[in-house]
Design an enzyme around this catalytic site. Structure first.
Site, PDB file in Angstrom:
ATOM      1  N   ARG A  51       0.850  -1.177   0.000  1.00 23.22           N
ATOM      2  CA  ARG A  51       0.000   0.000   0.000  1.00 23.22           C
ATOM      3  C   ARG A  51       0.888   1.229   0.000  1.00 23.22           C
ATOM      4  O   ARG A  51       1.713   1.399   0.888  1.00 23.22           O
ATOM      5  CB  ARG A  51      -0.849  -0.054   1.273  1.00 23.22           C
ATOM      6  CG  ARG A  51      -2.147   0.640   1.180  1.00 23.22           C
ATOM      7  CD  ARG A  51      -3.000   0.242   2.361  1.00 23.22           C
ATOM      8  NE  ARG A  51      -2.474   0.731   3.619  1.00 23.22           N
ATOM      9  CZ  ARG A  51      -3.229   1.166   4.613  1.00 23.22           C
ATOM     10  NH1 ARG A  51      -4.532   1.169   4.492  1.00 23.22           N
ATOM     11  NH2 ARG A  51      -2.704   1.587   5.733  1.00 23.22           N
ATOM     12  N   THR A 105      -0.803   7.619  -0.980  1.00 26.10           N
ATOM     13  CA  THR A 105      -2.120   7.541  -1.644  1.00 26.10           C
ATOM     14  C   THR A 105      -3.011   6.452  -1.041  1.00 26.10           C
ATOM     15  O   THR A 105      -4.213   6.436  -1.292  1.00 26.10           O
ATOM     16  CB  THR A 105      -1.927   7.200  -3.133  1.00 26.10           C
ATOM     17  OG1 THR A 105      -1.327   5.881  -3.214  1.00 26.10           O
ATOM     18  CG2 THR A 105      -1.008   8.191  -3.815  1.00 26.10           C
ATOM     19  N   ASP A 151       0.348  -2.662  12.502  1.00 28.33           N
ATOM     20  CA  ASP A 151       0.785  -3.119  11.176  1.00 28.33           C
ATOM     21  C   ASP A 151       1.015  -4.627  11.206  1.00 28.33           C
ATOM     22  O   ASP A 151       1.950  -5.117  11.847  1.00 28.33           O
ATOM     23  CB  ASP A 151       2.069  -2.381  10.780  1.00 28.33           C
ATOM     24  CG  ASP A 151       2.431  -2.648   9.331  1.00 28.33           C
ATOM     25  OD1 ASP A 151       2.560  -3.841   8.959  1.00 28.33           O
ATOM     26  OD2 ASP A 151       2.566  -1.680   8.559  1.00 28.33           O
ATOM     27  N   ASP A 198       4.534  -5.835   9.835  1.00 29.07           N
ATOM     28  CA  ASP A 198       5.634  -5.500  10.746  1.00 29.07           C
ATOM     29  C   ASP A 198       5.596  -6.361  12.009  1.00 29.07           C
ATOM     30  O   ASP A 198       6.634  -6.811  12.501  1.00 29.07           O
ATOM     31  CB  ASP A 198       5.568  -4.018  11.141  1.00 29.07           C
ATOM     32  CG  ASP A 198       6.078  -3.106  10.029  1.00 29.07           C
ATOM     33  OD1 ASP A 198       6.712  -3.616   9.089  1.00 29.07           O
ATOM     34  OD2 ASP A 198       5.826  -1.894  10.108  1.00 29.07           O
TER      35      ASP A 198
HETATM   36  C1  PRP Z   1      -1.308  -4.250   4.595  1.00 31.43           C
HETATM   37  C2  PRP Z   1      -2.221  -5.446   4.742  1.00 31.43           C
HETATM   38  C3  PRP Z   1      -3.024  -5.398   3.474  1.00 31.43           C
HETATM   39  C4  PRP Z   1      -3.146  -3.929   3.237  1.00 31.43           C
HETATM   40  C5  PRP Z   1      -4.513  -3.520   3.672  1.00 31.43           C
HETATM   41  O1  PRP Z   1      -0.247  -4.539   3.774  1.00 31.43           O
HETATM   42  O2  PRP Z   1      -1.537  -6.650   4.922  1.00 31.43           O
HETATM   43  O3  PRP Z   1      -2.389  -6.036   2.379  1.00 31.43           O
HETATM   44  O4  PRP Z   1      -2.163  -3.271   4.041  1.00 31.43           O
HETATM   45  O5  PRP Z   1      -4.751  -2.214   3.364  1.00 31.43           O
HETATM   46  P1  PRP Z   1      -5.857  -1.779   2.318  1.00 31.43           P
HETATM   47  O6  PRP Z   1      -7.097  -2.566   2.622  1.00 31.43           O
HETATM   48  O7  PRP Z   1      -6.009  -0.318   2.618  1.00 31.43           O
HETATM   49  O8  PRP Z   1      -5.352  -2.033   0.934  1.00 31.43           O
HETATM   50  P2  PRP Z   1       0.958  -3.522   3.515  1.00 31.43           P
HETATM   51  O9  PRP Z   1       0.682  -2.678   2.317  1.00 31.43           O
HETATM   52  O10 PRP Z   1       1.268  -2.789   4.777  1.00 31.43           O
HETATM   53  O11 PRP Z   1       2.153  -4.470   3.095  1.00 31.43           O
HETATM   54  P3  PRP Z   1       2.893  -5.596   3.933  1.00 31.43           P
HETATM   55  O12 PRP Z   1       1.924  -6.743   4.094  1.00 31.43           O
HETATM   56  O13 PRP Z   1       4.027  -5.939   3.034  1.00 31.43           O
HETATM   57  O14 PRP Z   1       3.334  -5.032   5.252  1.00 31.43           O
HETATM   58  N1  URA Z   2      -2.446  -2.580   7.172  1.00 35.43           N
HETATM   59  C1  URA Z   2      -2.144  -3.024   8.420  1.00 35.43           C
HETATM   60  O1  URA Z   2      -1.226  -3.844   8.591  1.00 35.43           O
HETATM   61  N2  URA Z   2      -2.848  -2.540   9.468  1.00 35.43           N
HETATM   62  C2  URA Z   2      -3.853  -1.670   9.309  1.00 35.43           C
HETATM   63  O2  URA Z   2      -4.482  -1.269  10.312  1.00 35.43           O
HETATM   64  C3  URA Z   2      -4.157  -1.204   8.017  1.00 35.43           C
HETATM   65  C4  URA Z   2      -3.441  -1.700   6.966  1.00 35.43           C
END
Ligand code: PRP
Ligand code: URA
Length: 208
Positions: A103, A107, A199, A202
């Site tokens: 994400r 944006t 997160d 993380d």
């Molecule tokens: C997080 C989560 C989803 C996304 C959700 O991933 O695991 O994939 O955000 O957000 P959305 O519904 O607003 O699209 P992130 O982009 O943080 O990547 P990661 O899993 O690599 O940490």
């Molecule tokens: N992605 C995450 O990991 N946590 C949130 O709360 C939203 C997006």
């Protein structure tokens, strides 16, 4: 909210509370993600089609059943990865197809960085795995990819969903059932789910 199934199971609620706790360490966090994914799999697969299968017990031949579906797991990288082992506990033969999206922090739109699906679909049902359904952008983009790939039946399995993400999925993909451990209150100004768990990537991987 048709097609949205927050779990009512006390064990899911118990484990989710531990998962939310900011003092839960990454090892325990990963174990909880896996366990909740197993429990949600039990709920999300209650309507799987079956076919008859004859089986010989030590005493007699009898009619049994077997699942009549080729199931594909589609974890959204990174955070969805931790749910795979939990689903495999119940369905060890499921194929796994990874889709990489992150994400954009500014944006909040999903950016695709990995997708190695073969030309033709190899499964009849896809379970999209991602702990967090926040704005819904990542889930909608993943289902778009899978539909273009030719998969007709798709379910989304997550841990926490925000009303905003559920609404976006229902607008774009009303045919996709959404199975969750819980529906939370809302997103904050940075697109994080409140109260949420922070997160998910993380906290699983010890980054951030
Ligand atoms: C997080 C989560 C989803 C996304 C959700 O991933 O695991 O994939 O955000 O957000 P959305 O519904 O607003 O699209 P992130 O982009 O943080 O990547 P990661 O899993 O690599 O940490
Ligand atoms: N992605 C995450 O990991 N946590 C949130 O709360 C939203 C997006």
């Amino acid at each position: 909210m048709n097609n949205v199934f927050p779990s009512q199971h006390p064990l899911v609620a118990h484990k989710l509370t531990l998962l939310r706790d900011k003092n839960t360490d990454p090892k325990t966090f990963r174990e909880l993600i896996r366990e909740i994914a197993t429990l949600l799999t039990y709920e999300a697969t209650a309507d799987l089609p079956t076919r008859p299968k004859q089986v010989e017990t030590p005493l007699a031949t009898t009619q049994g059943t077997e699942v009549d579906d080729k199931i594909g797991l589609v974890p959204i990288l990174r955070a969805g990865l931790g749910m795979v082992e939990g689903v495999w506990t119940l369905m060890p033969g499921a194929q796994v197809w990874h889709i990489g999206l992150y994400r954009d922090e500014r944006t909040l739109r999903p950016v695709e960085y990995y997708n190695k699906l073969p030309v033709e679909p190899t499964v009849s049902l896809c379970l999209v795995l991602d702990p967090m359904l926040a704005t819904g952008g990542s889930a909608v983009a993943t289902v778009d990819i899978l539909k273009r790939w030719g998969v007709r039946r798709i379910k989304f399995m997550g841990i926490i969903g925000a009303p905003e993400g559920i609404a976006l999925m229902q607008e774009h993909h009303p045919d996709v059932p959404i199975h969750l451990a819980a529906i939370d209150e809302r997103l904050n100004e940075n697109g994080y789910i409140l109260p949420g768990l922070g997160d998910a990537g993380d906290r699983q991987f010890g980054t951030g």
